[in-house]
Scaffold this motif. Structure first.
Motif, PDB file in Angstrom:
ATOM      1  N   LEU A 196     -11.753   0.125  -3.599  1.00 55.23           N
ATOM      2  CA  LEU A 196     -13.346   0.791  -4.134  1.00 55.23           C
ATOM      3  C   LEU A 196     -12.603   1.206  -6.242  1.00 55.23           C
ATOM      4  O   LEU A 196     -13.600   1.065  -6.351  1.00 55.23           O
ATOM      5  CB  LEU A 196     -13.255   1.422  -3.027  1.00 55.23           C
ATOM      6  N   ALA A 197     -11.838   1.138  -5.478  1.00 53.89           N
ATOM      7  CA  ALA A 197     -11.129   1.943  -7.025  1.00 53.89           C
ATOM      8  C   ALA A 197     -11.058   1.168  -7.851  1.00 53.89           C
ATOM      9  O   ALA A 197     -11.594   1.424  -9.219  1.00 53.89           O
ATOM     10  CB  ALA A 197      -9.490   2.480  -6.756  1.00 53.89           C
ATOM     11  N   LEU A 248     -17.535 -11.237  -0.700  1.00 55.77           N
ATOM     12  CA  LEU A 248     -18.077 -11.414   0.133  1.00 55.77           C
ATOM     13  C   LEU A 248     -19.228 -12.854  -0.339  1.00 55.77           C
ATOM     14  O   LEU A 248     -19.582 -13.352   0.287  1.00 55.77           O
ATOM     15  CB  LEU A 248     -19.139 -10.482   0.665  1.00 55.77           C
ATOM     16  N   GLY A 249     -18.489 -13.207  -1.594  1.00 56.71           N
ATOM     17  CA  GLY A 249     -19.482 -14.472  -1.760  1.00 56.71           C
ATOM     18  C   GLY A 249     -19.163 -15.208  -3.121  1.00 56.71           C
ATOM     19  O   GLY A 249     -18.839 -14.048  -4.591  1.00 56.71           O
ATOM     20  N   ALA A 309     -20.393  -9.124  -4.476  1.00 56.59           N
ATOM     21  CA  ALA A 309     -21.155  -8.544  -3.581  1.00 56.59           C
ATOM     22  C   ALA A 309     -20.128  -7.618  -2.694  1.00 56.59           C
ATOM     23  O   ALA A 309     -19.092  -9.077  -2.388  1.00 56.59           O
ATOM     24  CB  ALA A 309     -22.458  -9.300  -2.913  1.00 56.59           C
ATOM     25  N   SER A 310     -20.378  -6.342  -2.394  1.00 55.24           N
ATOM     26  CA  SER A 310     -18.798  -6.014  -1.952  1.00 55.24           C
ATOM     27  C   SER A 310     -19.615  -4.893  -1.145  1.00 55.24           C
ATOM     28  O   SER A 310     -20.363  -3.851  -1.472  1.00 55.24           O
ATOM     29  CB  SER A 310     -17.837  -5.824  -2.889  1.00 55.24           C
ATOM     30  N   ARG A 337     -22.521   0.094  -5.166  1.00 58.64           N
ATOM     31  CA  ARG A 337     -24.487  -1.350  -4.421  1.00 58.64           C
ATOM     32  C   ARG A 337     -23.738  -1.987  -3.705  1.00 58.64           C
ATOM     33  O   ARG A 337     -24.993  -2.323  -3.081  1.00 58.64           O
ATOM     34  CB  ARG A 337     -24.580  -1.841  -6.186  1.00 58.64           C
ATOM     35  N   GLY A 338     -22.973  -1.687  -3.250  1.00 56.91           N
ATOM     36  CA  GLY A 338     -22.229  -3.363  -2.666  1.00 56.91           C
ATOM     37  C   GLY A 338     -22.754  -3.171  -0.523  1.00 56.91           C
ATOM     38  O   GLY A 338     -24.129  -4.016  -0.244  1.00 56.91           O
ATOM     39  N   MET A 339     -22.911  -1.615  -0.697  1.00 58.54           N
ATOM     40  CA  MET A 339     -22.695  -0.549   0.805  1.00 58.54           C
ATOM     41  C   MET A 339     -25.109  -0.387   0.688  1.00 58.54           C
ATOM     42  O   MET A 339     -25.112  -0.531   1.899  1.00 58.54           O
ATOM     43  CB  MET A 339     -22.455   0.813   1.174  1.00 58.54           C
ATOM     44  N   ALA A 340     -25.076  -0.046  -0.875  1.00 58.22           N
ATOM     45  CA  ALA A 340     -26.704   0.477  -0.248  1.00 58.22           C
ATOM     46  C   ALA A 340     -26.805  -0.983  -0.168  1.00 58.22           C
ATOM     47  O   ALA A 340     -27.949  -0.491   0.169  1.00 58.22           O
ATOM     48  CB  ALA A 340     -26.871   0.822  -1.903  1.00 58.22           C
TER      49      ALA A 340
END
Ligand code: 9MR
Length: 366
Positions: A11-12, A19-20, A29-30, A35-38
């Motif tokens: 995350l840092a 993931l792609g 995209a993570s 932003r990824g989790m949201a």
């Protein structure tokens, strides 16, 4: 979800686990970025930013790019900056930010078309209805029109309820309200909708968050009445924005009252945006580490209740890293220690609050 050190490290960097493959201009995209989790939960998550800072601090700009699926201009779309003199628009920094965001696949949440603050000195304090309507409608047509198709959503009018102004309808006696009358809200929304029919339009306010603060409970009631009237009149209103400048030294009374308020807003057919989230630690005691834990607990308790409501579609913090926060100048600490209101520290390492946000997002029911 417990996040271990490896995940913290991911995350840092803001990179996380890719993931792609994505286009060159887009961050990976993570799930391990906000932003990824949201995004995986159908939410937008972003932050208020200043374009001047994105330009000056490339490390911060990359960090914003990696963590945010939307950005909101902290100041550069306010009248004070857009309107240096009557009839003159200065779109320089606003254009810069919109271009920057679009090149990175980041949505823009526009802020703000009408406010009683941050207005230029030339704006008359009192006006006739016709003059005020002309000025308001010209402003909205020019600004929203310029970014039509490029701005996801607008804070159309902010901070428009003020019960202390003692109107029966609870509306603040702002320059616009006084000159035009209570229908300025409806007219502003219609002007914005005409200029960009695709933009999502909200009205935004503070002081709606805490169950144990009487004036906030009262403000919720006035807000529901105002929103209900606008919807009944057919106003193009799509969302309520809740600022969520939370208080580090107040009990986190986010409970049944807040839950019910959010449901009532949703029952009007509105979405809900959390637009300015941070936690003011100006008066909190304890070491920075202890404060970080307490601040994170406030983020978690607030978001846990808020994200239970499926109408909540956007969560923006007011800034992202403690390197840049208005609270450093607006509410500094008496002991001169740095303020730590945001999810990431000055080095852009995730604090407990970032993990609380990620965790709350991961559990959002959509
Ligand atoms: O963070 C903003 C700060 O830099 C400005 O000086 C101030 C006045 O324009 O506005 C601050 O942002 C405010 C936002 O636009 C509306 N809600 C309250 C925010 C914090 O004061």
């Amino acid at each position: 979800m417990a996040l271990g050190l490896t995940r913290r490290a991911a995350l840092a960097t803001g990179a996380g686990l890719a993931l792609g493959t994505s286009a060159a201009a887009q961050p990976p995209a993570s799930l391990l970025t906000l932003r990824g989790m949201a995004g995986a939960r159908g939410l937008l998550s972003g932050a208020a930013v200043e374009p001047q800072i994105l330009q000056q601090d490339p490390e911060f700009a990359v960090f914003v790019q990696n963590q945010c699926s939307d950005v909101t201009p902290e100041n550069v779309m306010k009248w004070l900056l857009l309107r240096p003199s009557p009839g003159v628009f200065d779109f320089g920094w606003a254009d810069w930010l919109v271009t920057w965001a679009r090149a990175r696949n980041i949505a823009v949440h526009g802020h703000c078309l009408l406010w009683h603050e941050a207005n230029p000195a030339w704006l008359p304090r009192t006006m006739g209805r016709a003059q005020a309507l002309d000025l308001m409608q010209e402003h909205i047509a020019r600004v929203v029109g310029r970014y039509a198709g490029k701005v996801h959503s607008w804070d159309v009018v902010i901070e428009f309820i003020e019960r202390a102004d003692l109107r029966p309808d609870g509306l603040r006696r702002s320059v616009w309200m006084e000159a035009i009358g209570p229908d300025y809200l409806d007219l502003a929304l219609r002007a914005a909708h005409a200029a960009d029919p695709a933009a999502r339009l909200d009205l935004e306010d503070y002081g709606l968050e805490y169950d144990d603060i009487p004036w906030m409970r009262d403000k919720r009631a006035s807000m529901l009445e105002a929103l209900g009237r606008l919807k009944a009149g057919g106003a193009p209103l799509h969302a309520l924005g809740i600022q969520a400048h939370l208080l580090g030294d107040h009990p986190p009374s986010f409970g049944a009252g807040l839950r019910q308020f959010l449901r009532q807003v949703a029952d009007l057919g509105l979405e809900i945006y959390i637009t300015e989230l941070d936690v003011k630690d100006q008066a909190m005691a304890g070491s920075p580490a202890a404060r970080d834990v307490a601040v994170a607990d406030i983020y978690r308790r607030f978001l846990d209740v808020v994200l239970e409501e499926p109408a909540v579609k956007l969560v923006n913090t007011w800034g992202l890293s403690d390197r840049y926060t208005f609270l450093a100048y607006a509410s500094p600490r008496a002991d001169k220690q740095e303020v730590r209101p945001l999810p990431f520290d000055r080095q852009m390492k995730p604090k407990a609050a970032a993990l609380a946000m990620l965790d709350a997002f991961s559990r959002a029911r959509r």
